[in-house]
Every structure is written in structure tokens, then in C-alpha cells.
Design a protein around this motif. Sequence first.
Motif, short mmCIF file in Angstrom:
data_model
loop_
_atom_site.label_atom_id
_atom_site.label_comp_id
_atom_site.label_asym_id
_atom_site.label_seq_id
_atom_site.Cartn_x
_atom_site.Cartn_y
_atom_site.Cartn_z
N UNK A 34 -16.92 -9.76 -70.70
CA UNK A 34 -15.71 -9.33 -71.40
C UNK A 34 -15.82 -9.76 -72.86
N UNK A 35 -15.69 -8.85 -73.82
CA UNK A 35 -15.88 -9.20 -75.23
C UNK A 35 -14.67 -9.90 -75.84
N UNK A 36 -14.91 -10.63 -76.92
CA UNK A 36 -13.82 -11.20 -77.71
C UNK A 36 -13.05 -10.08 -78.40
N UNK A 37 -11.88 -10.41 -78.91
CA UNK A 37 -11.09 -9.43 -79.66
C UNK A 37 -11.79 -9.09 -80.97
N UNK A 38 -11.93 -7.81 -81.26
CA UNK A 38 -12.39 -7.43 -82.59
C UNK A 38 -11.17 -7.36 -83.52
N UNK A 39 -11.39 -7.04 -84.77
CA UNK A 39 -10.28 -7.03 -85.74
C UNK A 39 -9.17 -6.08 -85.32
N UNK A 40 -9.56 -4.91 -84.84
CA UNK A 40 -8.57 -3.90 -84.48
C UNK A 40 -7.73 -4.33 -83.27
N UNK A 41 -8.38 -4.85 -82.23
CA UNK A 41 -7.63 -5.27 -81.04
C UNK A 41 -6.76 -6.49 -81.34
N UNK A 42 -7.24 -7.38 -82.19
CA UNK A 42 -6.41 -8.54 -82.57
C UNK A 42 -5.16 -8.08 -83.31
N UNK A 43 -5.34 -7.14 -84.23
CA UNK A 43 -4.18 -6.61 -84.96
C UNK A 43 -3.20 -5.93 -84.00
N UNK A 44 -3.74 -5.16 -83.05
CA UNK A 44 -2.87 -4.49 -82.09
C UNK A 44 -2.09 -5.49 -81.24
N UNK A 45 -2.74 -6.60 -80.87
CA UNK A 45 -2.05 -7.60 -80.06
C UNK A 45 -0.91 -8.25 -80.84
N UNK A 46 -1.17 -8.56 -82.11
CA UNK A 46 -0.11 -9.13 -82.95
C UNK A 46 1.02 -8.12 -83.12
N UNK A 47 0.67 -6.87 -83.38
CA UNK A 47 1.70 -5.83 -83.54
C UNK A 47 2.51 -5.65 -82.26
N UNK A 48 1.83 -5.70 -81.12
CA UNK A 48 2.52 -5.53 -79.84
C UNK A 48 3.50 -6.68 -79.61
N UNK A 49 3.06 -7.87 -79.93
CA UNK A 49 3.94 -9.03 -79.82
C UNK A 49 5.14 -8.87 -80.75
N UNK A 50 4.88 -8.47 -82.00
CA UNK A 50 5.95 -8.32 -82.98
C UNK A 50 6.97 -7.28 -82.53
#
Length: 744
Positions: free
Chosen positions: A385-401
Amino acid sequence: MHDDNREFRIFISSTFRDMHDERDMLNQKVFPEIRKICWERGVNFSPVDLRWGINSEETERGEILRICLDEVENSQPFFIGILGQRYGWIPDQGQSGLNIDEQSNLYYGIVSEALLEERSVTEMEIRYGMLKVKNRKAIDAFFYFKEEDLSPIDEPVASQAKLAQLKDHIRSWAITTDNVTHLLDGYCSLELLGRRVRADLLKIIENRWPENQTPSAIERERSKHLGFAQSRRQDYIADESSIAWIDSHLDHLAYHSDRSLVIWGPSGIGKSALLAEWVDRTRKRRTDVLIFEHYLQANSHISTPELLGRLLDSMNVSKNEAESAQQLGNLENYMRERLQAYNKPVVLVLDFNGNNSYGCFTNLPENVLVITTKTYVTDGVTLEVPLLDDNRRKQLIDKFSKRYRKQLDAQQIALINAAPQTRNPLFLKTLLDEIRLFGRLEARTPQGVSNEITALLENYLNSDSLVDLFERVIAYRENSLGLGLVEQVLSLIRVSLMGLTEDELYGLLIQQGLGCTPRDIIEVLRLFDPQLSYSGVDGGAYHFIHDAMDAAVWNRYKLAAVTGRRLELHALLADYFYNVPDKLLSARLRESVPYYLVESKQWQNLDDYSAVHHAAYPPTCYTDGDYLIGNLRRITNISHSKFLSSVRDSITVIMAEWDQENNIKTLFELNKQLYFTNKLKPIDGRDELFESLAVIIKEKGLDSYARYIQGVLPETSTVFYFVTTIERLLSCAPEECHNRPLSM
């Protein structure tokens, strides 16, 4: 009424400056319990607290009203309104951020009217969210008025008059819509407010998502796993390449000789979330496929017969047929026969994370795909399972927000993006959860106004690992609740074998002489809600979800040494549970009590307990490691790191004594060290330890002695465990060891 929508998103409306304590209390004490209850029913609970949900850039752009009303809209029909003695901020047209000349604007009516009448944002939220809806009976809105006092209020008289009118409006609404019970008019304490909000939210849950009063054990277990899977999906940002990789193996199952996939990666990387997302998509995409899922975090102590019973039930096999196969000792073969006869693809999603307790899923028919998880790389067909790339990390923060309406500003996001640790989803989600629970946009300090969120971020982002992060999380809560209480609760949960219930924790702390109340225990558990799993076994036991949290508690409270603190805690657990009436009726305690007795070196009590257990549950089969305590399933949650080195050191000392005197006393000492060797996970050091023990057994003639004392003292439980453990270890001996002559 039953609601198929499983989202419980509720908006919290109040003025800000005078309601920090109320909002903190709800976030830290009430909502964690509600979230747990919702999780058990497969419902996502998302309280929306806009206390710091609007960043400075949005304020400058005049977007405050749009954001507030958007979130009220998104949360309907659920709403909480808390009013004290402040009316709140009244925006002017320039601050509204809405072009009220545009008749098509969704908020044109409410905003234009509010601006003309100079209403506060809080009143706009209340009127738009609840008081303007036509079907008032369908509204799950609750209001709470703080008891008035004579303290001076720093607001104009006109604002105070509007506040009184708003309260009268809500009182009238409660009467005319037959919702009198939806208003608490005059709470005098935070405790009273918390109790009432809790009761009101429970009414919503019971009304919309009622608990089945007579579900079967299998139905309860299935709901538990569905709820767990849904909780993993809600914050998951899919890695599409991993999804496609698993899809390919299922779609070409007939062409693969190896029909077993291993999803692997370190703790917190998102293995469970990946599988939960894949299962949800595949059930929609491949309606011809039967998918059976079991997540160890949802229930880590299910027995093999219970697990196979769930699988057979998913194939519509009657309970009577499954029980008949079990009574005949043929349950595993019967499972294989039914899988082969199913004539459709079957996927077994076994999120065991490297746990090898369930060895029954081998030699399966060709229509079955098995997907398991591990924390380490292994042979076979694997996916890392890969680490978060920049795009997925941004999406996770946006989803939380979006979910919590907690907007981070550009500086805070830059801090997160600059930290490589935040590519681990668990690290990032823990960081965001801490901000949600404790962050205030502006906090008054002796030095003036400081940005507490940025301070939290900087502290946590200095962590060099997940373990370090969780140690900082613990420290923050120690400052809030007190070191003694937090240390005791976390340490007891950590050294327990299968978790502890709220009542057990309270009883243990009282027995230890620590003055506390049941409420104190609950407060600790709720503040650590994101790090705890609630197993629902024997009254609901709490244990830590992640290995990193385990390690953080282990390190912070210095539990590594066999003597000292850890021995004291195990002695406390042993004394408490050994005296529990009817402990044999609890599967959890049947497995836990002997462990506590061993770890606290209460050997006579262990022998007495084992004899009683042996009489109540006579062994019928000694395969798959069950022989240690009759037909109890193996305890596999014990990490090898807890006692691996101490076992080696202790056996060296005991073997020196054995050379001097071959007697039952030495056997007893050796037995206590060998007792749990078969529980070690198959990771670093276990196989080497087993081989070295097997060599010692042969060299010292312990196998011959074991057969001798078995004939002399066949009914002694210590001898029984010793003999079977010797047999178990000898099976791991190197080939050359088997050819050595026996010594006496």
C-alpha cells in the motif's frame, strides 16, 4: 421510523466568544460516545462546529455567511442551537459576501431580510436552518438556553432585545410544532447541558436507526463489520491503482494459479480502508460475486467456529447444518465443500494484519479468492500500500475540512505539506483529529492572542514517528485530565490481554486506591476515542487500535521491564479477575485470567484455575495450538517484544538449575516460561527462539522427562501443559536435532 441514509451530520449553532466551554464539552465528552454508538449501527456521525471553520482568507473575501448557511443546509434536518446572553456578530452588507441583487441566489431571501433587520449570524443560522422549513414535524432540531445571570454584557441594548425576541420565537416554535421537549430553557451547568444533549441525540439515533432488539449473534457480528468498514471508508482517499490491481485478480481469477493476495504495509498506511473501499465498489460492480469480510480491529477474538459460522451463513447455510458439522469435528472440511458447491466466485477478505490464528483458510476450491493483510512483506502475490502522494494528501485534508467545516489557512497547510510524516494517512488523520478536538482559532494567553492551531501543528509535526506523535497526544491529555488518571487507565488497557470495560477500569482503580469516579474513566476514554477500539466482547472492552499507540503507552510509562510497574499492573489485574464470580462464563476472561496469573507469577493460583477450567471445558482436540488451555483458541495478540528476551534469559537460568536437580519444582519454573511461547506472532525472533528451545529440550532430556512425569502425574494440569508445550516446540526443531540421542 427507519432511515436508510446512514449520515448523521448535525450543525452546532451558537455565539462563539461565550460558548467555548460548551462546545469543548460537547466535542470532548458527548460526541465521542455518540460517535461510538453510531459506529455500532453503521452510521457516520459528523458534528459541524464552525468555531474555527472559517479562515482569514475567507473572511477577507466576505464568505462567512455563505459558508455558515451552506453548512446548515448540508446538515438538515439536524440542528443544535445554544443561546446564552450574547446576541452575536451582526454583519453589514459588505461583510455578507453575497450579491443580494441576484434573485437566483440560494440565500437571497434570508440574507436580504436579515441585513435589513440587522440580525446576527447566529439568528440567521437558526431561522434558515430550522424555523423556515415547512415540514416542521420532520425537524430534528434542539435548542438549549443558558440560565441568565446578572453579569454585564458587552453588547448594545438593541442586540439584547433581539436576543430576547429570538428566544421567544424559539419558545413559540416549540409549542406550536409540538416540540416542547426539543427545548431546554435554562441550563445551569455544563454537566446538565451535556446530559440533555446526549439524551436528545440518542433519541434521534433510536428513532432513525433503531437497534434491532433480537438480532442473532451472526447478524450483530455482520453489522459490526459493516459499521467498521463504513468508518474506514469515510476518511479514505482511494488509491486507484491499488483498486485496479485487486480488480484484475478477481476478474481473471480462473487464470491465476495463486488465488491468495496479501496487502501489506506499515501500521496506519490504510490497508483496512483500501479493502473496505474495494469491497464496497466490487459489491456494486460484480453482483455475481459473494464477498465475505472480517476485520480484526472490529473483532480480534472471534473463534474459528464462530468465524466459519459467519461465512457459512453468508452462503445461506442453515445454522443447524453448520452446528452438526461442528459437532462431528468436520466444520473446516464442510466449509470447503460448501464453497466448492457455491458455483460462483467467492472473495474472502480477511483483514487479519498478519494474525495466524485462523489456519483454516487453506486448500480452498478454485472459485475462491483470499485477500489478507500483513504489516511486513511476505512470499506470494503481494501489494504494498503506497504512502499518500501530494494529491491524495490534499484530498484528505479537503475531505476533513468539508466534513467538519474546519478550514486551515495557507500557513497551516504549508506546515502539513512540508512534513514527510503526513504522507502516512494515520499520522495525518491523527493530526487533524487533534485540531478538531482541541484547536481554537484564537486563544487568549497572558502574552495576548495566539493561534493555537498553529501551535498544535508545530508541536505534533516535530514528531519523528507515529509512536512519537501518539506520545505527544498522550501528553496533551495528561495536561487536561491529570497525569495519574491518564497513566493508570492507559497502562491498564495496554498490559491487558483482551481489553477492559469501563466498569472494570473503575473497579481496578478503586482497588488500587486511586480516588476517581466512573465519569473520570469515561472522560479519559472519550478523549482517546480516535485511538481506541470498542470490541463489544463481554460487555464492551476497550483496546488500542494501532500498534503505534500500543508502543507509545509502552514507552511513555516504562512498561518494558518485566519487574516493577508492569508486574504491579499484572498483579492488580490477576487479583481483580481471579476473584470475579463466574469468570469461566466469559470467553474474554477465560483467556485473560491465566495470562495475568502467569505474568504476575501467581503459579499456584494458575494451577488451581487451570484445574477448574479443565474440568469445566475438557479438551477434545489439541490441534492448531488449542491444547494449552483445553479447547481455548490461541491468544495471538501478545507481541513478541513484550517477553522474547526475558524468556531466553529465564530459560538459561532454569536450565542451570535443571542440571543440578531434575524435579517438579524446576519443571514448574520452566513451564511458566514456556506457557505462552506458542502465542508469539511469526515475526522477528520467534522462529529462532523456537529452534533454540527445541535444541535445549533435546540436549537436557526434557522430552524424556516429560513422558516420564506424564505417566506419574497424569492429572496435574501443570504437567499437561508442560508436555503439550514440549511437543509443540519439538515440532520446530532443526532437522539435525531430531537425530540426536536422548539424554537422561
